[in-house]
Design an enzyme around this catalytic site. Structure first.
Site, PDB file in Angstrom:
ATOM      1  N   ARG A  66      71.516   9.390   6.857  1.00 26.24           N
ATOM      2  CA  ARG A  66      71.316   9.978   5.288  1.00 26.24           C
ATOM      3  C   ARG A  66      70.068  10.381   5.083  1.00 26.24           C
ATOM      4  NH1 ARG A  66      68.024   6.911   3.537  1.00 26.24           N
ATOM      5  NH2 ARG A  66      68.423   8.055   1.574  1.00 26.24           N
ATOM      6  N   GLY A  67      69.728  10.815   3.850  1.00 32.51           N
ATOM      7  CA  GLY A  67      68.678  11.604   3.546  1.00 32.51           C
ATOM      8  C   GLY A  67      68.424  13.007   3.826  1.00 32.51           C
ATOM      9  N   ALA A  68      68.113  13.941   2.839  1.00 31.21           N
ATOM     10  CA  ALA A  68      68.115  15.218   3.070  1.00 31.21           C
ATOM     11  C   ALA A  68      67.529  15.901   4.538  1.00 31.21           C
ATOM     12  CB  ALA A  68      67.656  16.187   1.862  1.00 31.21           C
ATOM     13  N   ARG A 109      78.673  16.914   4.161  1.00 30.75           N
ATOM     14  CA  ARG A 109      78.305  16.710   2.851  1.00 30.75           C
ATOM     15  C   ARG A 109      77.733  18.072   2.414  1.00 30.75           C
ATOM     16  NH1 ARG A 109      74.442  12.131   2.486  1.00 30.75           N
ATOM     17  NH2 ARG A 109      75.069  12.020   0.289  1.00 30.75           N
ATOM     18  N   GLN A 215      70.794   2.294  -2.451  1.00 35.62           N
ATOM     19  CA  GLN A 215      70.091   2.458  -1.450  1.00 35.62           C
ATOM     20  C   GLN A 215      68.603   2.361  -1.799  1.00 35.62           C
ATOM     21  OE1 GLN A 215      71.653   6.536  -0.938  1.00 35.62           O
ATOM     22  NE2 GLN A 215      72.666   6.147   1.070  1.00 35.62           N
ATOM     23  N   ASP A 256      67.107  16.989  -2.952  1.00 31.87           N
ATOM     24  CA  ASP A 256      68.013  17.335  -1.710  1.00 31.87           C
ATOM     25  C   ASP A 256      68.480  18.873  -1.633  1.00 31.87           C
ATOM     26  OD1 ASP A 256      68.722  14.380  -2.717  1.00 31.87           O
ATOM     27  OD2 ASP A 256      69.439  14.677  -0.631  1.00 31.87           O
ATOM     28  N   ASN A 266      68.779  15.635  -6.951  1.00 31.77           N
ATOM     29  CA  ASN A 266      68.544  14.425  -6.201  1.00 31.77           C
ATOM     30  C   ASN A 266      69.431  13.474  -6.635  1.00 31.77           C
ATOM     31  OD1 ASN A 266      66.499  13.145  -4.545  1.00 31.77           O
ATOM     32  ND2 ASN A 266      65.916  11.822  -6.375  1.00 31.77           N
ATOM     33  N   LYS A 267      69.268  12.366  -5.962  1.00 38.06           N
ATOM     34  CA  LYS A 267      70.166  11.118  -6.241  1.00 38.06           C
ATOM     35  C   LYS A 267      70.534  10.919  -7.625  1.00 38.06           C
ATOM     36  CE  LYS A 267      71.340   9.498  -3.315  1.00 38.06           C
ATOM     37  NZ  LYS A 267      72.603   9.770  -2.787  1.00 38.06           N
TER      38      LYS A 267
HETATM   39  O1  MRU Z   1      72.801  10.567  -0.216  1.00 41.19           O
HETATM   40  P1  MRU Z   1      71.514  10.520   0.384  1.00 41.19           P
HETATM   41  O2  MRU Z   1      71.341   9.188   0.753  1.00 41.19           O
HETATM   42  O3  MRU Z   1      71.736  11.525   1.728  1.00 41.19           O
HETATM   43  O4  MRU Z   1      70.688  10.956  -0.615  1.00 41.19           O
HETATM   44  C1  MRU Z   1      69.282  11.452  -0.404  1.00 41.19           C
HETATM   45  C2  MRU Z   1      68.592  10.397  -1.244  1.00 41.19           C
HETATM   46  O5  MRU Z   1      68.445   9.362  -0.937  1.00 41.19           O
HETATM   47  C3  MRU Z   1      67.844  10.963  -2.179  1.00 41.19           C
HETATM   48  O6  MRU Z   1      68.477  11.836  -3.219  1.00 41.19           O
HETATM   49  C4  MRU Z   1      66.346  11.455  -1.740  1.00 41.19           C
HETATM   50  O7  MRU Z   1      65.583  11.480  -3.174  1.00 41.19           O
HETATM   51  C5  MRU Z   1      66.181  12.940  -1.206  1.00 41.19           C
HETATM   52  S1  MRU Z   1      66.548  12.936   0.493  1.00 41.19           S
HETATM   53  C6  MRU Z   1      64.815  12.494   0.922  1.00 41.19           C
END
Ligand code: MRU
Length: 367
Positions: A66-68, A109, A215, A256, A266-267
């Protein structure tokens, strides 16, 4: 827009000296991808092999990877692994299967743009080389996936340098969710903290625990502790207090998807951090590569927000109940922060300041 000299090789070595940076790699035979299973952290550091479409889809969906930017890198390599299985097919059949695989992975996703961005890049490559033998196309896919990965490393190094240029020794920074090497290649929002550590600077990081799957607690505090960064874990609803206490000089968050007007997803909870920071007069920076900017998306209202399984907030790891089984839940994974609350966007090309619509457009027009 600011401009600083970056020696990415040096930055890369510095980040590598303190962080785990092998969360996604192609196996030696090219038949599978090896990822760190991020759902198991921080208790177990376990590497997992992914070699088929369904496991790849589930790995993204369940947040094992995970993570964009990391999802984009994973998707690029995965298209190579899957295409390699089809390299003896004639082009038309190969292409049909390629598109089916691509669309299925893309549906895993919806919010982060990097997934469709990386898949689109591989698709354009396949189409523009359709005259070549399929085996050759497959080896070009491998090259392109490796380029996406290497470019992300370069971008993360530059973002980390630009981010660090905003901080001075002893600063306190609040961060929300995980945007270190696990979520990218070398780190975006948390890259500057790793770089600071490698350079002997003391930055005090306050990490929100963040949903889904905690996370911030499980991944950000793990990565930063392992690197020796001074990190303090807080619950998301403590952000106001640490700001009021005067402990926070800046907020660094990831992104993201950034819309053309600077609104960004973002999260979940990022917008609350930005609203609080405005109240306390604290600058807010979103750090991410330009591959996260979606110029086709005019503003935040056009960003699709992922809704996740309610069990993620009702039970602890789907095992121990933490809420009545019958309670209704609303579990969005992301929210959108209005560009009005944002001080700057830190990209690999420099720091972009308002007016974001004009300055983002300029950045892409220059390309
Ligand atoms: O849902 P995820 O874990 O894929 O989300 C991404 C994140 O953890 C955050 O939004 C992050 O700040 C951006 S991705 C580097």
């Amino acid at each position: 827009m600011s401009n600083i000299q970056v020696n990415s090789d040096r930055t890369k070595a510095e980040i590598e000296s303190v962080a785990i940076t092998d969360n996604i790699r192609l196996s030696d035979d090219g038949n599978s991808l090896v990822i760190i299973d991020q759902v198991k952290l921080p208790n177990t550091l376990e590497y997992k092999k992914i070699s088929d479409l369904e496991s790849a889809y589930q790995a993204i969906k369940k947040l094992e990877v995970r993570g964009a930017p990391a999802i984009g890198i994973f998707a690029g390599y995965m298209m190579y692994v899957l295409s390699k299985k089809d390299e003896d097919l004639p082009y038309n059949e190969f292409y049909k299967r390629f598109i089916e695989n691509k669309e299925y992975l893309n549906s895993s996703r919806p919010t982060a743009v990097n997934l469709s961005w990386a898949l689109g890049r591989i698709e354009r490559l396949v189409r523009s080389n359709k005259e070549k033998p399929v085996k050759e196309i497959v080896s070009l896919i491998k090259k392109e996936a490796t380029a996406i990965h290497n470019e992300d490393i370069e971008m993360c190094c530059r973002i980390s340098e630009y981010g660090l240029s905003l901080l001075k020794d002893g600063d306190g920074v609040l961060t929300h969710c995980n945007a270190g090497p696990l979520a990218t290649s070398f780190g975006t929002a948390q890259g500057p903290f790793l770089l600071a550590k490698a350079r002997g600077m003391n930055i005090k990081v306050y990490a929100d625990e963040t949903r889904p799957l905690l996370q911030g607690a499980r991944l950000t505090s793990y990565e930063l502790c392992k690197a020796g960064v001074d990190v303090t874990l807080i619950c998301d609803d403590m952000a106001s207090l640490v700001m009021k206490n005067g402990w926070i000089d800046a907020c660094f968050v990831g992104c993201d998807r950034i819309a053309a007007n600077g609104d960004f997803a973002n999260k979940i909870g990022t917008s609350a951090v930005a609203i609080l920071a405005r109240y306390y007069g604290i600058p807010v920076y979103s750090l991410g590569p330009t591959s996260t900017v979606d110029m086709n998306c005019p503003d935040g209202d056009h960003i699709k927000i992922e809704l996740r399984d309610p069990e993620e907030i009702k039970t602890m790891w789907y095992e121990k109940p933490m809420a009545p089984a019958q309670v209704k839940c609303y579990n969005p994974s992301f929210d959108v922060t209005d560009h009005e609350l944002l001080t700057g966007i830190v990209t690999e090309k420099g720091i972009i300041y308002p007016p974001f619509d004009i300055n983002l457009k300029k950045l892409f027009d220059e390309e």
